[in-house]
Design a protein around this motif. Sequence first.
Motif, mmCIF file in Angstrom:
data_model
loop_
_atom_site.group_PDB
_atom_site.id
_atom_site.type_symbol
_atom_site.label_atom_id
_atom_site.label_comp_id
_atom_site.label_asym_id
_atom_site.label_seq_id
_atom_site.Cartn_x
_atom_site.Cartn_y
_atom_site.Cartn_z
ATOM 1 N N VAL A 160 0.856 -1.186 0.000
ATOM 2 C CA VAL A 160 0.000 0.000 0.000
ATOM 3 C C VAL A 160 0.893 1.236 0.000
ATOM 4 O O VAL A 160 1.867 1.310 0.750
ATOM 5 N N ASP A 161 0.560 2.197 -0.850
ATOM 6 C CA ASP A 161 1.362 3.418 -0.953
ATOM 7 C C ASP A 161 0.781 4.462 0.008
ATOM 8 O O ASP A 161 0.136 5.413 -0.413
ATOM 9 N N TRP A 162 1.046 4.260 1.293
ATOM 10 C CA TRP A 162 0.394 5.066 2.332
ATOM 11 C C TRP A 162 0.519 6.560 2.108
ATOM 12 O O TRP A 162 -0.419 7.314 2.300
ATOM 13 N N LEU A 163 1.723 6.990 1.734
ATOM 14 C CA LEU A 163 1.984 8.431 1.673
ATOM 15 C C LEU A 163 1.449 9.077 0.405
ATOM 16 O O LEU A 163 1.210 10.272 0.369
ATOM 17 N N HIS A 164 1.301 8.291 -0.648
ATOM 18 C CA HIS A 164 0.979 8.897 -1.940
ATOM 19 C C HIS A 164 -0.437 8.605 -2.395
ATOM 20 O O HIS A 164 -0.938 9.265 -3.282
ATOM 21 N N ASP A 165 -1.046 7.574 -1.845
ATOM 22 C CA ASP A 165 -2.402 7.246 -2.253
ATOM 23 C C ASP A 165 -3.342 8.310 -1.686
ATOM 24 O O ASP A 165 -3.395 8.514 -0.481
ATOM 25 N N PRO A 166 -4.085 8.998 -2.569
ATOM 26 C CA PRO A 166 -4.939 10.098 -2.082
ATOM 27 C C PRO A 166 -5.944 9.645 -1.014
ATOM 28 O O PRO A 166 -6.390 10.458 -0.214
ATOM 29 N N ARG A 167 -6.258 8.341 -0.981
ATOM 30 C CA ARG A 167 -7.209 7.885 0.044
ATOM 31 C C ARG A 167 -6.586 7.921 1.441
ATOM 32 O O ARG A 167 -7.278 8.021 2.439
ATOM 33 N N PHE A 168 -5.266 7.776 1.518
ATOM 34 C CA PHE A 168 -4.631 7.644 2.827
ATOM 35 C C PHE A 168 -3.778 8.834 3.235
ATOM 36 O O PHE A 168 -3.648 9.136 4.416
ATOM 37 N N SER A 169 -3.151 9.514 2.251
ATOM 38 C CA SER A 169 -2.023 10.389 2.599
ATOM 39 C C SER A 169 -2.391 11.437 3.647
ATOM 40 O O SER A 169 -1.653 11.642 4.606
ATOM 41 N N PHE A 170 -3.554 12.076 3.491
ATOM 42 C CA PHE A 170 -3.911 13.135 4.445
ATOM 43 C C PHE A 170 -4.047 12.556 5.863
ATOM 44 O O PHE A 170 -3.560 13.147 6.833
ATOM 45 N N TYR A 171 -4.657 11.388 5.969
ATOM 46 C CA TYR A 171 -4.884 10.819 7.300
ATOM 47 C C TYR A 171 -3.597 10.292 7.921
ATOM 48 O O TYR A 171 -3.433 10.304 9.146
ATOM 49 N N VAL A 172 -2.686 9.853 7.057
ATOM 50 C CA VAL A 172 -1.377 9.455 7.557
ATOM 51 C C VAL A 172 -0.677 10.666 8.187
ATOM 52 O O VAL A 172 -0.092 10.577 9.266
ATOM 53 N N LEU A 173 -0.798 11.819 7.522
ATOM 54 C CA LEU A 173 -0.198 13.044 8.064
ATOM 55 C C LEU A 173 -0.868 13.416 9.391
ATOM 56 O O LEU A 173 -0.198 13.812 10.347
ATOM 57 N N VAL A 174 -2.196 13.289 9.433
ATOM 58 C CA VAL A 174 -2.917 13.590 10.675
ATOM 59 C C VAL A 174 -2.395 12.686 11.797
ATOM 60 O O VAL A 174 -2.110 13.142 12.894
ATOM 61 N N PHE A 175 -2.216 11.405 11.466
ATOM 62 C CA PHE A 175 -1.738 10.460 12.465
ATOM 63 C C PHE A 175 -0.381 10.903 13.020
ATOM 64 O O PHE A 175 -0.176 10.934 14.236
ATOM 65 N N VAL A 176 0.539 11.245 12.132
ATOM 66 C CA VAL A 176 1.878 11.627 12.604
ATOM 67 C C VAL A 176 1.808 12.925 13.411
ATOM 68 O O VAL A 176 2.475 13.064 14.439
ATOM 69 N N ALA A 177 0.974 13.863 12.972
ATOM 70 C CA ALA A 177 0.847 15.123 13.713
ATOM 71 C C ALA A 177 0.290 14.869 15.111
ATOM 72 O O ALA A 177 0.743 15.471 16.096
#
Lengths: 412, 303
Positions: B157-174
């Motif tokens: 899974v392309d967590w950082l680049h897939d538009p379905r995930f990338s924003f939420y991945v950033l939210v998670f890290v923040a």
Amino acid sequence: MKKVGLRRLAALAAISLVGTAFAAAPAHAAKITITVMTPNYTDAMPPYYADLEQRFMAANPDITVTHTNLSWDDILVKGRTLVATDSTPDILNLNTFSDYAAADLLYKTSDLYDAKKLADFVPAFIDNSKYNGTAYAVPDLASARMFFYNKQLLYSSGVTKVPTTWDEVTAAAKKIKAKYPKVYPIAVPLGPEEAQGEFQIWAGGNGGRYFDSAAGKWVINSKANVDTLKFLTGLVKAKLTQPNPASTNRTDAFKLFSQGKVAMINASVFFPSTLKDYKSTVDYGVAPFPHSATGHSITLGVQDYFMAFKKPGNQDAVSKYLNFLFAADNYAGFLRAAGGFIPATKSASATVDSSLLPFINQLPNAIFYPGDLAAWPKVVGAITTQVGTGVNKDPQKVLDAIQKIAEAAGTK
Amino acid sequence: MTITVATARKHRKKNSLISALPWIGPAVALILLVVIWPAIELVKISFTKISLAGALGGFNGLQNFRDLFANPNLSVIALRTVIWVFLVVFLTVIISLPIAQLINQKFPGRKFVRWAMIVPWAASVVMTSIIWKWILDLSSGELNLTLTQLGIIHDDVDWLHDPRFSFYVLVFVAVFVSIPFTSFVLLAGLQSIPADLSEAASVDGATPWQIYRRIKFPLLRNSLAIATIINLINVFNSFPIIWAMTHGGPGYDTDTTTTFAYKMAFIEYNMGPSTALGAVNFFFILIIVGIYLRVTRAARIEA
């Protein structure tokens, strides 16, 4: 932004203080300090410059050279902030020059080099260093692109001939996908790092350009370009590329190829040395880049520049420095340190490594960015950010949006 | 009599200001130099014409602001910024409340747990972001490797680049980097609540949940407000996480107004509107700071 902004302003404040200190030195003084700012093509660049400048200063005791080595990312940002604060370096090595030339900040090359030296630069490269018909920069090196393929993946999937057209690329990609479901048959890195190059090399094979220099206008949303983006979208939808091309940077794609996870890729002349650095064991072949049914194969020529900024009393010193750098032996050392690029001078081209020859042979088919336009840096920014999103959104709309930005930026 | 007292007090006030100057002088000078002056420059530059090469021209009126608000991407990015700030701060606070409760309890190894909690806070955000970037990497990331080996996913899974995930991945890290600070502010709040209050309540037969809900939580209100507002400012300004992990891409799909201002200036060479956005961002921060000052003053008066 605020945090970064404050830190930047503080840094600028410091830099401009240094700048005024230099400016305050009397112009008639025999001693002069010049600042040189260059990007690191490789880690071998800083030691190269250290040696070069030590010898230069020994030969010219009245000139002191302060050198700043920067990463590519940093130098692109720093170049701009230094101009904003009137504290430009004396000599800059960069991938664009036209906006500085347009702002009348640069020496003409004829004021810096003698005619013999200028005649030694490869004419196509020096033509790309002109703004309004006058050369304001010289090429330092150039690159050309070709089509790299993983021999093992290609041949064991039943592909007998290296693809030369888009249809053959699609057919080969399907065969590879069928045999190796985990491999991405072709990499299309349209992420911000190099989207302008990746898109241009595909579009160029379909007759597409960014700028029509004969008509003097931007043609980013031309039919040839829109059709190219549609073709790429087709590859992506058929899952023949790596996922999410709009965010895949060139470096990511190179990495995948080096691991044998990508079978075909557009890459530059320095790619073999990159693969060596990655300790890749992939057995690769190099071929001219595939084209559409109506187009013909092209390569994308990309060159960087050396330019000198006009400051009171520095002309003689920067001229001496640049002529010293481009002296045969010193320039050969520069090319060695930069690693695997195409030389910018005829004399250096005569003695290149044989692995560069396929690329040099492609140069007659080379198309270049409209790097002579002052608006180009701005247009590149719009392309790198947006063109990749065309594979998820409507290609026509995306290219229309970039065209609009380009038209607003002007055609000079 | 009253008059003399008043004048004496006035005198004393004036004298104390002068005698305080040597002590507060360096701090004031520092604030003037690194906060006030850049802020003035920021506003000034947003009304200045800037050439393509970055050279400053003359007064440009409101043109930079007009260019900014004409940008077709601004409204989506502004909306995303609001969602970003709300999501990150909300999740951070919700998760930090029980964590603060936990590390307020006495248990063996508590010191160690508290230490471990501080690490993501003490580490540079850029460092944390880059580590996460590598964990989430498509081809060499630890997360995909682990999930594949556990048989949970079959394709990377392309967590950082897939538009379905990338924003939420950033939210998670923040959220991940905001939790330590928030937990410790709340922990400080919890420790300031006298123990006899909850003891008394439990003697009266209150359940632990009732004690928390009716006694501790209301008394936490001040630290909660402060933690929330400081997080609002931090998250709104959060540049390194987004820039290190996605560069705001693909396109502008994970940009906030902060990264967008940078992208306009240094990727797209749109200096004018970028300085205008910088000024707008600064204005928003001023508003939040204003609210913060009000809340802390209210808290002090209550205390």
